[in-house]
Scaffold this motif. Structure first.
Motif, PDB file in Angstrom:
ATOM      1  N   VAL A 225       0.256  -1.121  -0.206  1.00 30.37           N
ATOM      2  CA  VAL A 225       0.040   0.004  -0.287  1.00 30.37           C
ATOM      3  C   VAL A 225       0.695   1.553  -0.021  1.00 30.37           C
ATOM      4  N   LEU A 226       0.911   2.327  -1.098  1.00 30.86           N
ATOM      5  CA  LEU A 226       1.802   3.335  -0.927  1.00 30.86           C
ATOM      6  C   LEU A 226       0.839   4.120   0.048  1.00 30.86           C
ATOM      7  N   ARG A 227      -0.080   4.736  -0.497  1.00 31.41           N
ATOM      8  CA  ARG A 227      -0.925   5.666   0.128  1.00 31.41           C
ATOM      9  C   ARG A 227      -2.627   5.481   0.241  1.00 31.41           C
ATOM     10  N   VAL A 228      -2.678   5.630   1.405  1.00 29.16           N
ATOM     11  CA  VAL A 228      -4.179   6.615   1.786  1.00 29.16           C
ATOM     12  C   VAL A 228      -4.706   7.665   1.603  1.00 29.16           C
ATOM     13  N   PHE A 229      -5.883   7.793   1.423  1.00 32.13           N
ATOM     14  CA  PHE A 229      -6.467   9.038   1.169  1.00 32.13           C
ATOM     15  C   PHE A 229      -7.864   8.876   1.043  1.00 32.13           C
ATOM     16  N   GLU A 230      -8.456  10.476   1.213  1.00 32.30           N
ATOM     17  CA  GLU A 230      -9.773  10.227   1.346  1.00 32.30           C
ATOM     18  C   GLU A 230     -10.085  10.978  -0.237  1.00 32.30           C
TER      19      GLU A 230
ATOM     20  N   ASN B 203     -15.094   4.580   1.902  1.00 32.41           N
ATOM     21  CA  ASN B 203     -14.479   5.518   2.579  1.00 32.41           C
ATOM     22  C   ASN B 203     -12.825   6.560   2.727  1.00 32.41           C
ATOM     23  N   MET B 205      -9.436   5.673  -0.161  1.00 35.34           N
ATOM     24  CA  MET B 205      -9.218   5.153  -1.423  1.00 35.34           C
ATOM     25  C   MET B 205      -8.014   4.687  -1.021  1.00 35.34           C
ATOM     26  N   ALA B 206      -6.965   3.956  -1.663  1.00 38.94           N
ATOM     27  CA  ALA B 206      -5.655   3.415  -1.896  1.00 38.94           C
ATOM     28  C   ALA B 206      -5.339   2.979  -3.354  1.00 38.94           C
ATOM     29  N   THR B 207      -3.744   4.003  -2.764  1.00 38.09           N
ATOM     30  CA  THR B 207      -3.173   3.550  -3.987  1.00 38.09           C
ATOM     31  C   THR B 207      -1.758   2.345  -3.978  1.00 38.09           C
ATOM     32  N   ILE B 208      -2.049   0.663  -4.143  1.00 35.08           N
ATOM     33  CA  ILE B 208      -1.427  -0.096  -4.274  1.00 35.08           C
ATOM     34  C   ILE B 208      -0.582  -0.398  -5.355  1.00 35.08           C
ATOM     35  N   TYR B 209       0.570  -0.755  -5.057  1.00 27.72           N
ATOM     36  CA  TYR B 209       1.503  -1.655  -6.224  1.00 27.72           C
ATOM     37  C   TYR B 209       2.303  -2.601  -6.139  1.00 27.72           C
TER      38      TYR B 209
END
Lengths: 260, 384
Positions: A225-230, B203, B205-209
């Motif tokens: 997981v690189l980042r989480v955001f709204e 609720n 968002m997640a960016t996954i790689y």
């Protein structure tokens, strides 16, 4: 015949709120529950048990607290419960989770059918069922809405996809994920509750399962997981408050213009 | 692996607060529980740099090249999701300078050249009468073998029912990462695929790689990409399939009639809890008839038993992208919004002016649906 049902303990996300300032999930005080989709898998197994007198083994991977959902499954009428739990399993993505649960099911040995829910409400991927099937080298069928027939070697099911229904015959063992709402999950009865009191939950650790350290937990997880955001908010459109007649007029004009 | 440098740690507990997954607890020093996904929020916020995250690396991924798309079919007809994926693949290929390929399983003599119109420059075709019906075992075997052979760096599959079953089967066989239900894909400065998806019911968002294994696999939601033609002169390669079909038999496959599918509708009239009763949907049907639209619903309406599940729009239902989306009596829970926010034009009718749906609506009508809609229908009819 032995049916393995895989369940997961999840936060009751309908009650999760985000912090207005930071946008983070407020998890304090959020109750845990059995993943609602898994309840349909449990019920399906119990229906088969009533018909054919099979044994039901329920299995969950998670922290020690996850034993509560296994206890509930036992009180519904499942026969045996395993908790796959080890700090080394922490941080597993769907691939590492599939491998770990696959190892646990192999350990249980005599199984004829693995039942899963469609997906979990927290991770929301629905990938682990197929992953387990792959590690066990057995077929997988998702979205099953009816188990029509089951005998020692084969099962016949009906399933519903986006644009089609299929009736499928598969050899056993296989992994089946059941569609939401195909049955109404029962509450534990007084009888099954009392019967479950003496049943112990067995813990399966990485040592007991002899898992490959490179394939479990964070190490064994190819995704990061690189980042989480709204989610971004769209700019406000036009909002009108008028009498119904005028609103309808306005809408009518807008629709005429847009639907050309 | 997360490492804590205990001499550097000043016990400020910022890491605990920064963790979006509630994975950090504090006794003497930070401790991480199984919710940790190595997102790095704690590493970033730590003022003394006491937290460091070591990610495994080392596998050689440089050999992989090309973006492969699984072209899904319905009884030999190629579905829209395939064109959407190809459109996206072409966008990504501009940043990577890698070719776009498609794999398709059909009966003998099926014309697949339409895939080239949407930008596939290489098309792998497996032709066999058995492939007319979707068989998970056969499809997984054939596609996994192809991926092993051609070694693409990216492999995209639609987040349809078929894709959601097939993709994890294939990714597990290839022992690679798979990200489910992506709504956004991009390439970062290192040429890695950035896969963004809703988590926790939309609720966050997640960016996954997937840094160290190939291909980087993702399932992509339908209708989040707008298909665009991009004709190529394709190389079509016919492949032999070698699989034994004994484990699974498709006894019967029945295709639904088209009308139940709302994902292709240009105009959708959707109703929610605010419709108040089953009969409310008769009114929506009437409006839909006048507009040539289809009727959708929120989860609340489906769970109240007013309409059937195939009509549900949202995270646990369909994702739609019509030209016009008319939300009637839908308050706009994140789960619903994530299924329709890409619509070209959103009209919301709701009696509560604080309803979240108005935040994403292009036109918000504050009023009672039962007062507005009948008037609207008669106006639309009178002007036709």
């Amino acid at each position: 015949m032995n049916i393995v049902v895989c369940i997961k303990q999840v936060p009751d996300t309908t009650k999760v709120k985000t912090d207005q300032k930071t946008g983070r999930l407020i998890r304090k005080g959020v109750l845990s529950t059995i993943n609602p989709f898994d309840m349909y898998a449990l019920e399906e197994a119990l229906v088969i048990k009533e018909k054919y007198g099979v044994k039901i083994t329920v299995l969950s991977m998670g922290p020690p607290q996850a034993k509560h959902c296994l206890e509930f499954a036992l009180s519904m009428g499942c026969d045996e419960a395993y908790l796959v739990s080890d700090r080394k399993f922490a941080g597993a993505d769907t691939l590492a989770t599939s491998y770990t649960i696959g190892c646990a099911i192999k350990k249980i040995k005599n199984f004829d059918l693995v039942l899963c829910g469609l997906k979990t409400i927290d991770g929301d991927t629905g990938q682990v069922g197929a992953g387990i099937a792959e590690f066990l080298k057995i077929p997988v069928i998702y979205y099953v809405d009816r188990i029509k027939k089951i005998n020692q070697d084969r099962v016949i099911v009906r399933r519903e996809l986006d644009d089609r229904t299929q009736t499928i015959s598969s050899k056993l063992p296989c992994v089946i994920s059941v569609l939401k709402g195909q049955n109404i999950p029962r509450m534990p009865s007084m009888k099954t509750m009392i019967e479950s009191r003496n049943k112990k939950i067995k813990i399966l650790t990485s040592e007991k399962l002899e898992t490959d350290p490179d394939r479990i937990g964070l190490e064994g997880s190819p995704t990061n997981v690189l980042r989480v955001f709204e989610p971004g908010k769209k700019a406000h459109g036009k909002i009108i408050r008028k009498c119904p007649e005028e609103l309808a007029e306005k809408l009518c004009g807008c629709l005429k213009k847009r639907s050309k | 692996m997360i490492q804590i440098n205990k001499t550097k740690c000043n016990k400020c507990r910022r890491c605990e607060k920064a963790c979006p997954f509630d994975a950090v607890s504090f006794s003497d020093y930070p401790e991480f529980n199984e919710s940790c996904v190595l997102c790095g929020a704690c590493e970033k916020i730590c003022p003394t740099k006491a937290i460091s995250i070591k990610r495994t690396s080392g596998k050689d991924t440089s050999e992989s090249s090309g973006i492969l798309v699984f072209a899904e079919t319905k009884q030999d007809m190629i579905l829209d999701i395939s064109f959407e994926l190809l459109t996206k693949a072409n966008e990504l290929s501009e940043k990577l300078d890698e070719k776009v390929m498609a794999v398709v399983l059909v009966s003998e003599n099926t014309d697949v050249s339409i895939l080239a119109e949407y930008g596939a420059s290489k098309i792998y075709v497996f032709a066999d009468t058995d492939f007319k019906k979707y068989n998970s075992e056969a499809y997984a075997k054939v596609i996994s073998d192809l991926v092993k052979e051609i070694n693409p760096s990216i492999f995209l599959i639609g987040a349809t029912h078929i894709g959601r079953e097939l993709a994890p089967r294939i990714s597990s066989r290839l022992k690679t990462g798979l990200t489910a239900d992506c709504t956004c894909l991009d390439i970062n400065e290192n040429g890695l695929l950035m896969q963004t998806r809703p988590a926790f019911g939309g609720n966050i968002m997640a960016t996954i790689y997937t840094p160290n294994s190939r291909p980087q696999m993702a399932t992509v939601r339908q209708k989040v990409i707008k298909k665009k033609k991009n004709p190529k002169n394709p190389e079509i390669i016919f492949k032999q399939s070698n699989y034994e079909n004994k484990d699974i038999k498709i006894i019967k496959e029945t295709i639904f009639s088209k009308t139940t599918d709302i994902t292709d509708a240009e105009v959708i009239v959707a109703g929610g809890r605010g419709m108040g009763k089953k009969q409310g949907f008769d009114l929506l049907e009437k409006l839909a008839d006048t507009l040539g639209a289809r009727v959708g619903a929120s989860r609340a309406a489906v769970e109240s038993g007013w309409v059937d599940y195939p009509m549900q729009v949202g995270l646990s239902g369909k994702t739609v992208r019509p030209k016009i989306y008319i939300a009637c009596g839908i308050s706009g829970a994140v789960q619903h919004i994530s299924g329709m926010e890409n619509s070209d034009y959103i009209i919301a009718i709701n009696i509560d002016e604080n309803a979240p749906i108005f935040k994403i609506a292009d036109l918000g009508i504050v009023g009672d649906v039962y007062e507005v809609l009948p008037r609207l229908i008669s106006k639309l009819k009178s002007k036709v």
